[in-house]
Scaffold this active site. Structure first.
Site, PDB file in Angstrom:
ATOM      1  N   SER A  72     -46.313 -15.345 -49.139  1.00 36.37           N
ATOM      2  CA  SER A  72     -46.297 -13.933 -48.778  1.00 36.37           C
ATOM      3  C   SER A  72     -47.338 -13.645 -47.682  1.00 36.37           C
ATOM      4  CB  SER A  72     -46.515 -13.071 -50.021  1.00 36.37           C
ATOM      5  OG  SER A  72     -46.102 -11.748 -49.790  1.00 36.37           O
ATOM      6  N   ASP A 216     -39.608 -12.968 -51.159  1.00 36.20           N
ATOM      7  CA  ASP A 216     -41.033 -13.274 -51.338  1.00 36.20           C
ATOM      8  C   ASP A 216     -41.263 -14.467 -52.280  1.00 36.20           C
ATOM      9  OD1 ASP A 216     -43.813 -13.130 -52.101  1.00 36.20           O
ATOM     10  OD2 ASP A 216     -43.812 -11.070 -51.356  1.00 36.20           O
TER      11      ASP A 216
END
Length: 743
Positions: A72, A216
């Site tokens: 991320s 993600d």
């Protein structure tokens, strides 16, 4: 064997073995001196700014990072560091990034064509509409702002397809949203990999890589320590910026709930991962959220503080003889030589359309700014649900490989709200459909409900650099006191200056247009108009001023680079029109062919922070007969949708002064008190009358003047404005409200 023989044999063995043993010891000692260091950076949204602070401290300690793994936000910062940037450069990058624009996937107004600008400045809400069902978008953002930014930042390594070949070997983690499996991203397009790893669910759309739909990486592995060890790291420095689990009192919004869901598994996994981390750094960022981008500098300091808390441990990894200072990355040239533009065949859009949007062709020399503008142009169309690109090496430059995923939704329901003193309150319902008959086409119908029913129908086919064409039909109507000069009939009371009229205008246009020198919109066409104006103020029996059909030809040239229509900070606007009325059903029996020419120019410039000046001028005149006063230039009021030759003028009531020629100038000083809240002062001056350009009177002192002070607020439904205006000539003042985008 004799003692002498044993001695010789032992000596030979010693001589043979000693160098190898010595070399082995030296290698071992070198390994002790210089262990391979891996850095693991977790995800955490804006909390990931703390990674920058940690990197600063590591560089201060002289630590050379040999491998980086991130998830991320950790993948974004880790990817930039792996591509060659040092900590201070990354700090500078993030400080100058507008995160509001990044999250909202800001598309500059300049990237939208004239049709797109008009439509985007009408609707407050746009929803997918299919099978008579209203949907919701799959995410707030496609992430193109971020993609363009990262593409430019990683230009030095744009041709690297194996992340082990980066200046610092790198990997990041994504999540296959269809299977829930972890996906290791260590090859391919670096920008795409970072985007996939950071595609927070519902905020950014999933990213497709090698047929896998990724979101993600923090969903499955927010701390890729095992993967970094597998690269060859002896020592792991880990930075953990993820949230601990929150109690119900803290779960007050959707973002926190989504983060909590993401963290449910990773929190438990972290317990064992912390034990495997040689130097574990946990910044104290409990008071910040994943979207606390406005607190970036504070979060960076928190990262520095956490790293200094374990500074003695960090220093043990850097001996005086192997102290490392990471140099600044020398960024390669901004210029690209585009040899080819490659993309898969599309169902609904032609190559000419794509290249027309990019505004450059194969064989062009462009900059990353030009590339960004071209991609923004594609994104602004809303015709593609996903856009990605990469630059492949060519003998003489780069090939641009585009991956465009057509938006499966071709029908949209759009809504808008507006109020002004002319048309009164209105609700706008719009249905837009793409590919109705031809590739590249768009069909749009506005139904405006309220005090005055109206409609606006558009069919438009856009052909890029080639000629585009369209058809438009619209109805406008209102009831209002307007200037008596639009009537050449007898009034019941000749002393009044205003008459109450019911005004109805139905206009139908067929037109063509094209982009001229890649900046100007040039076009023309034919128009059929039905005009009906009646008033009870008149002395005739039918109370009708006009009820005629008009046929005309028109042409125009436009340019618009304003960054914001209502509150521009910069840019230039120019528009010129010529319309020739050739025939009429002639209700008044006075029609003779005539033409109307008009032009407008305005520019905006920021004087200093939050203060803007806008200066403009308008002019227009009648060529030939003045037999139709209904097409005169009629000025007064503010906030309404301008049609025909109606125009704003501060200090005078709506449509209260008129003439067949005019010249007007205007200046506005605007100050943004705080975000999206504006106070402004405006002044306008005009000479207006019949045939004013036949003498030098038009350059004399202005006959009309007016001033206004106002307050404006930018909202999701459009600007909300209130203006108090007055004129020294009349001594009258008016208060106007305008709410929402004008239509």
């Amino acid at each position: 064997m004799t003692i002498s023989s044993w001695s010789i044999t032992a000596l030979l063995i010693l001589l043979l073995c000693t160098p190898e043993k010595s070399f082995s010891q030296d290698k071992k000692q070198d390994s002790i001196k210089r262990p391979k260091i891996g850095l693991v950076l977790s995800g955490g949204g804006a909390k990931g700014f703390a990674h920058i602070g940690v990197l600063k401290v590591l560089e201060e300690a002289g630590i050379k990072i040999d491998y980086i793994g991130g998830t991320s936000m950790g993948s974004i910062i880790g990817g930039l560091y792996a591509s060659g940037y040092n900590a201070s450069q990354i700090d500078s990058i993030f400080k100058r990034t507008n995160f509001d624009e990044l999250i909202n996937d800001y598309i500059p107004r300049s990237s939208k064509n004239f049709y797109g600008k008009k439509n985007d400045e009408l609707y407050a809400l746009v929803l997918p509409f299919s099978n008579f069902k209203v949907g919701i978008p799959e995410a707030l953002s496609k992430g193109m702002y971020n993609y363009n930014l990262l593409s430019s930042l990683t230009r030095n390594v744009r041709h690297v397809r194996d992340f082990n070949q980066l200046p610092t070997p790198f990997l990041c983690i994504g999540t296959n949203i269809e299977t829930g499996e972890e996906v290791l991203l260590n090859k391919g397009n670096l920008v795409q990999a970072m985007m996939a790893s950071a595609a927070f669910p519902s905020l950014f759309t999933p990213v497709e890589i090698d047929g896998k739909l990724l979101v993600d990486g923090g969903v499955v592995n927010n701390y890729p320590i095992k993967e970094v060890r597998n690269l060859g790291a002896d020592i792991i420095i880990g930075v953990d910026v993820q949230d601990d689990l929150l109690n119900r009192k803290s779960l007050k919004n959707a973002t926190r709930i989504l983060v909590q869901i993401t963290n449910l598994q990773s929190i438990d996994k972290m317990k064992s991962k912390i034990k495997d981390t040689d130097i574990y750094i946990k910044p104290d960022i409990r008071d910040y959220g994943v979207i606390s981008f406005d607190k970036g500098e504070e979060i960076i300091r928190k990262g520095e503080e956490a790293a200094f808390a374990v500074y003695e441990k960090i220093k043990t990894l850097a001996k005086e003889d192997n102290y490392y200072k990471k140099p600044k990355l020398k960024i390669s040239t901004d210029t690209l030589e585009i040899q080819k533009i490659n993309s898969d065949k599309l169902d609904n859009y032609t190559k000419e359309y794509i290249r027309g949007k990019l505004r450059f062709k194969p064989g062009s020399t462009i900059t990353y700014k030009d590339l960004k503008a071209g991609i923004n142009n594609l994104n602004a169309t809303q015709n593609f649900s996903a856009i990605s690109y990469c630059l492949e090496p060519d003998e003489k430059g780069d090939d641009l490989n585009l991956v465009l995923q057509e938006n499966p939704t071709q029908t949209f329901l759009k809504l808008g709200l507006h109020y002004d003193g002319l048309y009164k309150s209105a609700v706008l319902l719009n249905l837009t459909h793409k590919k109705t008959f031809l590739k590249n086409d768009i069909t749009s119908l506005d139904i405006i409900l309220g005090d005055n029913f109206r409609y606006d129908f558009n069919y438009y086919v856009e052909n890029g650099f080639n000629i585009s064409f369209g058809f438009r039909s619209r109805l406008n109507q209102f009831n209002r006191n307007v200037t008596t000069s639009i009537s050449n009939l007898t009034l019941q009371n000749p002393n009044v200056n205003l008459i109450n009229v019911d005004f109805m205008d139905i206009s139908n246009q067929a037109y063509f247009q094209t982009i001229f020198v890649q900046k100007f919109l040039m076009g023309g066409g034919v128009e059929y108009k039905y005009l009906k104006i009646n008033s009870p103020t008149l002395a005739n029996a039918e109370n009708i001023i006009d009820k005629s059909n008009y046929f005309s030809l028109f042409g125009y040239l436009k340019y618009d680079s304003f960054d914001n229509k209502s509150f521009p900070h910069s840019g230039l606007y120019f528009s010129s029109d010529l319309q020739t009325y050739l025939a009429s059903s002639d209700y008044t029996k006075n029609f003779k062919p005539f033409s109307i020419a008009k032009a407008e120019i305005a520019f905006a410039k920021t004087l200093f922070k939050r203060a803007t000046i806008k200066i403009g001028a308008d002019a227009g005149f009648n060529i030939g007969s003045d037999s139709v006063p209904f097409f005169d230039f009629i000025l007064g009021g503010y906030g309404y949708n301008k049609i025909n030759n109606f125009n704003y003028f501060y200090g005078y009531d709506f449509l209260s002064i008129a003439g067949n020629s005019f010249i007007k100038s205007q200046i506005t000083l605007d100050y943004e008190l705080f975000k999206k809240n504006h106070v402004n002062f405006s002044a306008n001056f005009a000479n207006l009358g019949d045939d004013i350009f036949t003498t030098v009177d038009w350059i004399s002192m202005p006959k009309y003047s007016g001033y206004a002070v106002g307050y404006g607020l930018e909202t999701i439904i459009g600007p909300i404005e209130v203006k108090q205006s007055w004129s020294p000539e009349t001594g009258k003042s008016f208060t106007w409200f305008s709410i929402g985008f004008s239509f």
